[in-house]
Structure formats: C-alpha cells, structure tokens
Write a protein that holds these residues in place. Structure first.
Motif, PDB file in Angstrom:
ATOM      1  N   GLU B  75       0.829  -1.205   0.000  1.00  0.00           N
ATOM      2  CA  GLU B  75       0.000   0.000   0.000  1.00  0.00           C
ATOM      3  C   GLU B  75       0.865   1.257   0.000  1.00  0.00           C
ATOM      4  OE1 GLU B  75      -3.348   0.417   0.212  1.00  0.00           O
ATOM      5  OE2 GLU B  75      -3.941  -1.690   0.311  1.00  0.00           O
ATOM      6  N   LYS B  76       2.012   1.157   0.674  1.00  0.00           N
ATOM      7  CA  LYS B  76       2.876   2.330   0.759  1.00  0.00           C
ATOM      8  C   LYS B  76       3.571   2.587  -0.575  1.00  0.00           C
ATOM      9  CE  LYS B  76       6.164   4.245   4.031  1.00  0.00           C
ATOM     10  NZ  LYS B  76       7.043   3.929   5.158  1.00  0.00           N
ATOM     11  N   HIS B 108      -2.105 -12.708  -0.685  1.00  0.00           N
ATOM     12  CA  HIS B 108      -3.471 -12.305  -1.022  1.00  0.00           C
ATOM     13  C   HIS B 108      -4.380 -12.359   0.199  1.00  0.00           C
ATOM     14  CE1 HIS B 108      -6.872 -11.699  -3.725  1.00  0.00           C
ATOM     15  NE2 HIS B 108      -7.516 -12.544  -2.955  1.00  0.00           N
ATOM     16  N   THR B 111      -3.675 -10.360   4.755  1.00  0.00           N
ATOM     17  CA  THR B 111      -2.639  -9.328   4.855  1.00  0.00           C
ATOM     18  C   THR B 111      -3.289  -7.958   4.815  1.00  0.00           C
ATOM     19  OG1 THR B 111      -1.911 -10.429   2.876  1.00  0.00           O
ATOM     20  CG2 THR B 111      -0.244  -9.339   4.166  1.00  0.00           C
ATOM     21  N   TYR B 112      -2.683  -7.054   5.528  1.00  0.00           N
ATOM     22  CA  TYR B 112      -3.227  -5.706   5.579  1.00  0.00           C
ATOM     23  C   TYR B 112      -2.477  -4.760   4.668  1.00  0.00           C
ATOM     24  CZ  TYR B 112       0.737  -5.489   8.737  1.00  0.00           C
ATOM     25  OH  TYR B 112       1.979  -5.590   9.249  1.00  0.00           O
ATOM     26  N   SER B 113      -1.283  -5.146   4.204  1.00  0.00           N
ATOM     27  CA  SER B 113      -0.405  -4.140   3.604  1.00  0.00           C
ATOM     28  C   SER B 113      -0.162  -4.337   2.117  1.00  0.00           C
ATOM     29  CB  SER B 113       0.935  -4.149   4.328  1.00  0.00           C
ATOM     30  OG  SER B 113       1.509  -5.422   4.219  1.00  0.00           O
ATOM     31  N   LYS B 116      -3.655  -6.031  -3.891  1.00  0.00           N
ATOM     32  CA  LYS B 116      -4.010  -7.335  -4.467  1.00  0.00           C
ATOM     33  C   LYS B 116      -4.013  -7.248  -5.994  1.00  0.00           C
ATOM     34  CE  LYS B 116      -6.363  -8.716  -0.358  1.00  0.00           C
ATOM     35  NZ  LYS B 116      -6.116  -7.480   0.400  1.00  0.00           N
TER      36      LYS B 116
END
Ligand code: SF4
Lengths: 130, 153
Positions: B75-76, B108, B111-113, B116
């Motif tokens: 995400e970062k 997949h 996971t939070y980060s 996908k």
C-alpha cells in the motif's frame, strides 16, 4: 551460548535494570519486539555481551488499556527504530523517545495491524479449505 | 504496382513499420520490488540475455516504453508505482511479473499491507504467472508483448 536466560521484571524497573545490565557488559542491544497476549502486551528485549559471548532476554508485561513504557533510546541509540516499529505495529507508546513516528506503514494509516483485534476491510479472509 | 523493385527494398505502411521497430527496441524500466526482481536481473544477465530481444533497461521512466512490475506492491509503494507509470511517455506498456504483481500472490489472504494485484492501480498488458516465474517464462512474456506491440494495442 549455554542455557537460555530470561529475566521477567516490572514496568517501572525497566530503565534501571537495563542500565545495570549495560554496566555489567551487556552492551549490545540485539533487538526488541512485542507479543500481543490478549489482555497484556509483553515486550522482549534481547541484550548481548560481546566479551562473554552470551545473551539475556528481558521481559516486561504492560496492560493493554495503558500501553506506555520507558524508551531505551537514552541507553542505546539503536533502540530508536526498533521502538518505532513496535509503536507502528502494536501501538505501544515509548516515553522519552525522541521521534516516535510510524516507520513501516504510511503516515496516514489508522490502527496498529499486529494487534490481535485489528480490523480492516481490505483484508481478505482465507477460505477454510480443510 | 508493376515496377520491378530491387530485392533490397521492401514496401510497407508507416504505422506497421513503426510498431515493428518498437517491438524490437523496447526500452524497459525495470521496476523490481521483491524476489521476482532478482529473476528479472537473471533474465538480463549473460545466461538468458534479454537484450537479444531488443529489450534495453533504462533507469528512468521518461525514456521507457515498458514498465515491468516484478514483485510485491505494498500500500505504501502503490502511489509511487502510479506516479512512475504516469511519467512514462505513450505508447507505454506494463508487464506484471509473478503472482504478487498479478493478484497479491502468497500475500493475497490475511494481509493488511499488500495491494491485491498491480492492475488495481495501473493497466497491465501481459501477465507472467509464477512465484517466481522461470527466466524462460519471462522471456515468453516479453515475446507475447512484442506480438502485442506489432499487432497494435
Ligand atoms: S510472486 Fe513469489 S517470487 Fe515473486 S515477488 Fe511474490 S513472493 Fe516473490
């Protein structure tokens, strides 16, 4: 080497005991981490002595509703990023830390994902195959 | 036309010629973030030698035709991937290398980060599955892309 040595201490004593160990030759701060034990967090600090070639683990338990503990950055500068990581992922506040910001997740992140009760709608649950 | 041409002259239209030329001189912006990035390096190295297909690595998106997303996109990292993609000049192509770039792969579930699939942020032309894909599979992916470039998007 040798048997594993774990010292369990109280929250208030951490700074004092860590300093004692540092003066006894445990000058190398290997790492620190945290474990979510549902009603408490336990913090583990691993200190090594390079002369005697051994290590100890210091364990502290802190309550979940008030996760505050002294920072060890005054003793080891290397504790800085480690404590930021624990703050980032567990939301534990280190008092006396010079720069307590998130280190791995982006600044805008809400919540602390390694807590057991963390919720996020982006997480896809693994289907139960078995 | 009934003029006899010497056989070192070939007649074609400009557009297919341009696409043919591009397909054999793809300037690649190698964007590798995890283990698949190592595989991309292996493809570029002496044994597999991607350069014989005309794929030349450029370390800036501004000079590149192709962006290869090889590895886990968190995400970062996602805003940076998007910005780099937007810095490329058209025509631009994207290859997603490995399960992570296709769907989040091993990350997949639960996971939070991890994003996908990189196609959630930019559009992808060729997907190369594998964790990581073999260098042969990556070369096959590049050949598919060349085919796609020649046919026009
Ligand atoms: S697909 Fe597999 S090999 Fe490729 S980056 Fe993800 S985990 Fe690594």
């Amino acid at each position: 080497m040798g048997e594993e040595r774990i010292v369990e201490i109280k929250t208030e004593e951490l700074l004092k005991i860590a300093e004692e160990f540092k003066n006894k030759g445990y000058t190398y701060f290997s790492f620190m981490t945290a474990v979510d034990e549902k009603e408490k967090f336990s913090l583990c600090y691993r200190l090594s002595s390079l002369e005697n070639k051994n290590s100890i683990t210091i364990k502290v338990k802190i309550p979940r509703d008030n996760p505050v503990i002294d920072s060890l950055t005054s003793l080891w500068a290397g504790a800085n990023w480690q404590e930021r990581e624990v703050y980032d992922l567990f939301g534990i506040i280190f008092e006396g830390h010079p720069d307590l910001r998130r280190i791995l997740l982006p600044e805008y992140w809400e919540g602390h994902p390694l807590r057991k009760d963390y919720q996020d709608e982006r997480i896809t649950k693994r289907p139960d195959f078995y | 036309m009934d003029i006899e041409l010497p056989n070192n002259i070939i007649l074609t239209k400009l557009e297919p010629f341009f696409r043919w030329a591009l397909s054999h001189s793809i300037y690649m912006f190698p964007f590798g973030t995890a283990c698949c990035g190592m595989e991309l390096i292996a493809v570029n190295a002496a044994r597999y030698d991607l350069m014989r297909f005309g794929v030349i690595p450029r370390s800036t998106p501004r000079q590149a035709d192709l962006m290869t997303v090889a590895g886990t996109i968190t995400e970062k990292m996602a805003p940076l991937v998007k910005r780099l993609y937007e810095q490329m000049a058209t025509p631009k192509y994207v290859i997603a290398i490995g399960s992570c770039a296709i769907s989040g792969g091993p990350y997949h579930y639960d996971t939070y980060s991890v994003v996908k699939g990189v196609d959630k942020i930019i559009q992808v032309d060729v997907y190369i599955p594998g964790c990581p894909p073999r260098p042969e599979a990556i070369i096959h992916g590049f050949m598919e892309l060349q085919e796609k470039v020649r046919k026009g998007k």
